[in-house]
Design an enzyme around this catalytic site. Structure first.
Site, PDB file in Angstrom:
ATOM      1  N   LEU A 195      45.051  42.501  30.413  1.00 31.85           N
ATOM      2  CA  LEU A 195      43.853  42.145  29.625  1.00 31.85           C
ATOM      3  C   LEU A 195      43.166  43.307  29.389  1.00 31.85           C
ATOM      4  O   LEU A 195      42.680  43.504  28.164  1.00 31.85           O
ATOM      5  CB  LEU A 195      42.816  41.236  30.535  1.00 31.85           C
ATOM      6  CG  LEU A 195      41.601  40.518  29.880  1.00 31.85           C
ATOM      7  CD1 LEU A 195      41.792  39.685  29.046  1.00 31.85           C
ATOM      8  CD2 LEU A 195      40.646  40.282  30.841  1.00 31.85           C
ATOM      9  N   ASP A 238      42.186  50.829  46.170  1.00 32.86           N
ATOM     10  CA  ASP A 238      42.588  49.473  46.371  1.00 32.86           C
ATOM     11  C   ASP A 238      41.418  48.654  46.792  1.00 32.86           C
ATOM     12  O   ASP A 238      40.729  49.012  47.838  1.00 32.86           O
ATOM     13  CB  ASP A 238      43.681  49.567  47.668  1.00 32.86           C
ATOM     14  CG  ASP A 238      44.263  48.172  48.108  1.00 32.86           C
ATOM     15  OD1 ASP A 238      43.723  47.138  47.901  1.00 32.86           O
ATOM     16  OD2 ASP A 238      45.411  48.313  48.601  1.00 32.86           O
ATOM     17  N   ASP A 283      34.351  32.659  29.503  1.00 24.50           N
ATOM     18  CA  ASP A 283      35.329  31.890  28.866  1.00 24.50           C
ATOM     19  C   ASP A 283      35.211  32.270  27.513  1.00 24.50           C
ATOM     20  O   ASP A 283      34.426  32.149  26.578  1.00 24.50           O
ATOM     21  CB  ASP A 283      34.506  30.389  28.754  1.00 24.50           C
ATOM     22  CG  ASP A 283      35.486  29.252  28.169  1.00 24.50           C
ATOM     23  OD1 ASP A 283      36.062  29.490  27.371  1.00 24.50           O
ATOM     24  OD2 ASP A 283      35.260  28.021  28.575  1.00 24.50           O
ATOM     25  N   HIS A 284      36.427  32.853  27.283  1.00 25.69           N
ATOM     26  CA  HIS A 284      36.551  33.787  25.958  1.00 25.69           C
ATOM     27  C   HIS A 284      36.432  32.440  24.801  1.00 25.69           C
ATOM     28  O   HIS A 284      35.946  32.963  23.571  1.00 25.69           O
ATOM     29  CB  HIS A 284      37.814  34.323  25.633  1.00 25.69           C
ATOM     30  CG  HIS A 284      39.165  33.762  25.543  1.00 25.69           C
ATOM     31  ND1 HIS A 284      39.864  33.145  26.667  1.00 25.69           N
ATOM     32  CD2 HIS A 284      39.542  33.349  24.468  1.00 25.69           C
ATOM     33  CE1 HIS A 284      40.749  32.555  25.990  1.00 25.69           C
ATOM     34  NE2 HIS A 284      40.638  32.707  24.960  1.00 25.69           N
ATOM     35  N   HIS A 309      37.670  25.457  28.449  1.00 27.62           N
ATOM     36  CA  HIS A 309      37.312  25.810  26.931  1.00 27.62           C
ATOM     37  C   HIS A 309      36.924  24.143  26.436  1.00 27.62           C
ATOM     38  O   HIS A 309      35.864  24.190  25.760  1.00 27.62           O
ATOM     39  CB  HIS A 309      38.543  26.119  26.413  1.00 27.62           C
ATOM     40  CG  HIS A 309      39.300  27.381  26.859  1.00 27.62           C
ATOM     41  ND1 HIS A 309      38.407  28.373  27.593  1.00 27.62           N
ATOM     42  CD2 HIS A 309      40.310  27.585  27.217  1.00 27.62           C
ATOM     43  CE1 HIS A 309      39.330  29.389  27.758  1.00 27.62           C
ATOM     44  NE2 HIS A 309      40.717  28.857  27.814  1.00 27.62           N
TER      45      HIS A 309
HETATM   46  N1  LIG Z   1      46.173  38.906  30.043  1.00 24.70           N
HETATM   47  C1  LIG Z   1      45.500  37.878  29.510  1.00 24.70           C
HETATM   48  O1  LIG Z   1      45.817  37.711  28.440  1.00 24.70           O
HETATM   49  C2  LIG Z   1      44.373  37.197  30.201  1.00 24.70           C
HETATM   50  C3  LIG Z   1      43.574  36.188  29.440  1.00 24.70           C
HETATM   51  C4  LIG Z   1      42.551  35.342  30.022  1.00 24.70           C
HETATM   52  C5  LIG Z   1      42.351  35.680  31.435  1.00 24.70           C
HETATM   53  N2  LIG Z   1      42.900  36.749  32.099  1.00 24.70           N
HETATM   54  C6  LIG Z   1      42.503  37.034  33.277  1.00 24.70           C
HETATM   55  O2  LIG Z   1      42.489  38.231  33.644  1.00 24.70           O
HETATM   56  C7  LIG Z   1      42.478  38.650  35.006  1.00 24.70           C
HETATM   57  C8  LIG Z   1      43.371  39.811  34.576  1.00 24.70           C
HETATM   58  O3  LIG Z   1      44.296  39.560  34.060  1.00 24.70           O
HETATM   59  P1  LIG Z   1      45.737  40.507  33.624  1.00 24.70           P
HETATM   60  O4  LIG Z   1      46.787  39.867  32.875  1.00 24.70           O
HETATM   61  O5  LIG Z   1      45.093  41.811  32.792  1.00 24.70           O
HETATM   62  O6  LIG Z   1      46.623  40.856  35.053  1.00 24.70           O
HETATM   63  P2  LIG Z   1      47.590  41.973  35.344  1.00 24.70           P
HETATM   64  O7  LIG Z   1      48.086  42.569  34.078  1.00 24.70           O
HETATM   65  O8  LIG Z   1      48.357  41.545  36.504  1.00 24.70           O
HETATM   66  O9  LIG Z   1      46.762  43.304  35.958  1.00 24.70           O
HETATM   67  C9  LIG Z   1      46.000  43.176  37.280  1.00 24.70           C
HETATM   68  C10 LIG Z   1      45.282  44.431  37.480  1.00 24.70           C
HETATM   69  O10 LIG Z   1      44.940  44.558  38.991  1.00 24.70           O
HETATM   70  C11 LIG Z   1      45.268  45.660  39.655  1.00 24.70           C
HETATM   71  N3  LIG Z   1      45.386  45.190  41.143  1.00 24.70           N
HETATM   72  C12 LIG Z   1      46.359  44.471  41.599  1.00 24.70           C
HETATM   73  N4  LIG Z   1      45.991  44.402  42.734  1.00 24.70           N
HETATM   74  C13 LIG Z   1      45.189  45.368  43.252  1.00 24.70           C
HETATM   75  C14 LIG Z   1      44.424  45.919  44.372  1.00 24.70           C
HETATM   76  N5  LIG Z   1      44.921  45.430  45.610  1.00 24.70           N
HETATM   77  N6  LIG Z   1      43.673  46.876  44.353  1.00 24.70           N
HETATM   78  C15 LIG Z   1      43.075  47.371  43.107  1.00 24.70           C
HETATM   79  N7  LIG Z   1      43.739  46.796  41.787  1.00 24.70           N
HETATM   80  C16 LIG Z   1      44.745  46.094  41.938  1.00 24.70           C
HETATM   81  C17 LIG Z   1      46.598  46.048  39.109  1.00 24.70           C
HETATM   82  O11 LIG Z   1      46.769  47.309  39.073  1.00 24.70           O
HETATM   83  P3  LIG Z   1      47.862  48.039  40.352  1.00 24.70           P
HETATM   84  O12 LIG Z   1      48.979  47.200  40.605  1.00 24.70           O
HETATM   85  O13 LIG Z   1      48.047  49.374  39.678  1.00 24.70           O
HETATM   86  O14 LIG Z   1      46.823  48.218  41.460  1.00 24.70           O
HETATM   87  C18 LIG Z   1      46.446  45.732  37.635  1.00 24.70           C
HETATM   88  O15 LIG Z   1      45.339  46.646  36.878  1.00 24.70           O
HETATM   89  C19 LIG Z   1      43.145  37.455  35.636  1.00 24.70           C
HETATM   90  O16 LIG Z   1      42.220  37.003  36.203  1.00 24.70           O
HETATM   91  C20 LIG Z   1      43.582  36.457  34.279  1.00 24.70           C
HETATM   92  O17 LIG Z   1      43.620  35.269  34.907  1.00 24.70           O
HETATM   93  C21 LIG Z   1      43.963  37.480  31.606  1.00 24.70           C
END
Ligand SMILES: NC(=O)c1ccc[n+]([C@@H]2O[C@H](COP(=O)([O-])OP(=O)(O)OC[C@H]3O[C@@H](n4cnc5c(N)ncnc54)[C@H](OP(=O)(O)O)[C@@H]3O)[C@@H](O)[C@H]2O)c1
Length: 494
Positions: A18, A86, A179-180, A242
């Protein structure tokens, strides 16, 4: 002249999908427009072993589309810093605190802080608690705002638990639940259309409106999100947030002023008058579906998608009828539907007005057709605009009426210049405007409604799969309206 917003943005999950796809481009747009200038800094955090240099390269890549001003990107990324962190390790917060204080002085941020948690939801509570306990919230004149991504719980109980955890560190008016959909131009336009036009607001009630239809259709399947999606399903993923937000904007009373507190209070009132179904009502008024394989073998059925269990009963489609027990809406159904692998990708609202009580133009002996209902359609995406169906004389000999469309669509240049949802929402957070975020009472009411449907579905065995890709869902979704002698305004092959 744009107002400069002064703040530190502390981003948890800075290496995630994201952040790289949406958040950095959104922050860059605010910089381009002058909403962010000299007085801002971003601390990105994750467990990844980045230094500032490498982090800046990532940010630069994520904002560097064709034709971008390279000098501007250079000056933009100088505001970005990385701290390996972390979120579950308490010792790490002191490094973060020091860095925040250093940048606060360097960029003259006046103690303003936005904490954006772009991580898996199980971390939301931990981060909020540690931010407070480890002294990262500023005291005095600066603001402290917490931004939370979706999903906010998976039922009322878990959402309440999460909210209780957040409330220990932040006040409700400091919490911005994203809520985008609420950042989309045409969703915000619902308020403009309703409250800026006598011709609509005067008729916006059960005397003149027959029913309202909300459709959020996707033509893709679960793609790489099967793991998340199969645990969630369309009801939790789309309806609870939404769709309930859109419906509450359509159903609410006029707010006293166009202010976040006034708008939220009207949305909450509307949601509180939404009828929470008993078992029999939930079974009758809600329909679920799961897509099958396509006839040509191009598309796999949902249960064969990677990461989906072969016996999954997760719904990829929902249609339902919502009823408000209040003076304005008594007797007017709000039909909603959403699903994957449908005919097309679009979001629209159809407001169907009642036909005139007397049709003086109906001369069946002359072959004249009956009057059509007036329909106001709000096209939310991909086109942005409105259309209104009105009856008019058809220009031929004799007296025959036909429905004609009055259309307005934003031109593509203006649509391109329209801020994207994340840009708009981050700007709102920096401004301290909570209008386009979900408040806890709204989230709570939405879960209470949705939980009741879920309860019924969890004990009934569905007949899945039950719709083919490229359709508009299962036949039962059409029957839901046919039972009320109505039909969906958007049908296939229009
Ligand atoms: N992606 C989308 O399009 C989207 C759309 C709507 C909503 N969301 C929401 O946005 C949020 C993020 O989604 P995402 O898709 O970006 O997830 P993601 O790609 O899995 O990214 C998760 C992030 O959290 C970090 N992380 C994980 N465990 C950690 C820890 N213990 N300490 C510190 N950092 C940690 C990861 O980095 P490291 O592993 O390097 O620590 C990574 O930077 C979620 O709630 C998701 O439901 C996402």
């Amino acid at each position: 002249m744009p107002t400069e917003r002064r703040s530190l943005i502390m981003l948890f999950g800075a290496t995630g999908d994201l952040a790289t796809r949406k958040l950095y481009p959104a922050i860059f747009n605010l910089y381009k427009k002058g909403n962010l200038k000299e007085h801002f800094a971003v601390i990105g955090t994750s467990r990844y072993k980045f230094d500032d240099e490498k982090f800046r390269e990532t940010v630069s890549k994520s904002v560097s589309e064709k034709g971008v001003d390279k000098k501007l990107v250079e000056s933009f990324i100088k505001h970005f810093f990385f701290v390996t962190h972390d979120v579950t390790d308490l010792d790490h917060y002191s490094v973060l605190k020091e860095k925040a204080e250093e940048l606060d002085k360097k960029f003259k941020l006046e103690g303003n802080r936005v904490f954006y948690i772009s991580m898996a939801p199980n971390f939301f509570g931990t981060v909020a608690k540690n931010l407070k306990n480890q002294g990262l919230l500023t005291e005095g004149k600066g603001f402290n705002r917490l931004v939370i991504e979706k999903p906010f719980g998976r039922d009322f109980e878990s959402a309440k638990e999460l909210n209780d955890a957040l409330s220990e560190s932040f006040e409700e008016n400091q919490i911005y639940r994203i809520d985008h959909y609420l950042g989309k131009e045409m969703i915000q336009n619902i308020e403009a259309v309703r409250f800026g036009n006598t011709i609509f607001e005067a008729l916006w009630n059960n005397r003149y409106i027959d029913n309202i239809q909300v459709t959020l259709a996707e033509n893709l399947g679960v793609e790489e999100r099967a793991g998340y999606y199969d645990n969630s399903g369309a009801l939790r993923d789309m309806v609870q947030n939404h769709i309930m937000q859109i419906v509450s904007l359509l159903a609410m009373e006029q707010p006293v002023a166009f202010k976040d507190t006034d708008i939220r209070s009207e949305k909450v009132k509307a949601l509180r008058s939404l009828r929470v179904y008993n078992v029999a009502e939930a079974s009758t008024n809600f329909v679920r579906g799961q897509y099958s394989a396509s006839g040509d073998g191009e598309t796999k059925e949902y249960r064969e998608e990677d990461g989906v269990p072969a016996d999954s009963n997760t719904e990829t489609f929902v249609a339902g009828k919502l009823l408000f027990d209040n003076y304005r809406w008594s007797g007017v159904p709000f039909y909603i539907r959403t699903g994957k692998k449908l005919a097309d990708k679009f979001t629209r609202v159809d407001v169907v007005f009642k036909k005139p009580l007397v049709d003086i133009f109906s001369f069946p002996q002359d072959g004249n057709t009956l009057l059509s209902p007036n329909v106001l359609t709000i096209h939310i995406e991909p086109e942005q605009g409105f259309s209104l169906v009105v009856n008019a004389k058809n220009g031929e000999q004799g007296f025959h009426t036909e429905p004609v469309n009055l259309d307005f669509y934003e031109n593509s240049q203006r649509t391109k210049a329209t801020p994207q949802p994340y840009e708009r929402l981050i700007h709102d957070v920096l401004k301290g405007d909570g209008t386009n975020f979900s408040s806890w009472p709204e989230v709570a009411s939405a879960w209470k409604f949705v939980d009741q449907i879920r309860r019924v579905w969890d004990i009934q065995q569905p007949m899945f799969p039950n719709y083919i890709p490229g359709s508009m869902g299962p036949v039962a979704a059409d029957e839901l309206l046919a039972r009320d002698h109505r039909e969906w305004i958007y049908k296939l092959n229009q």
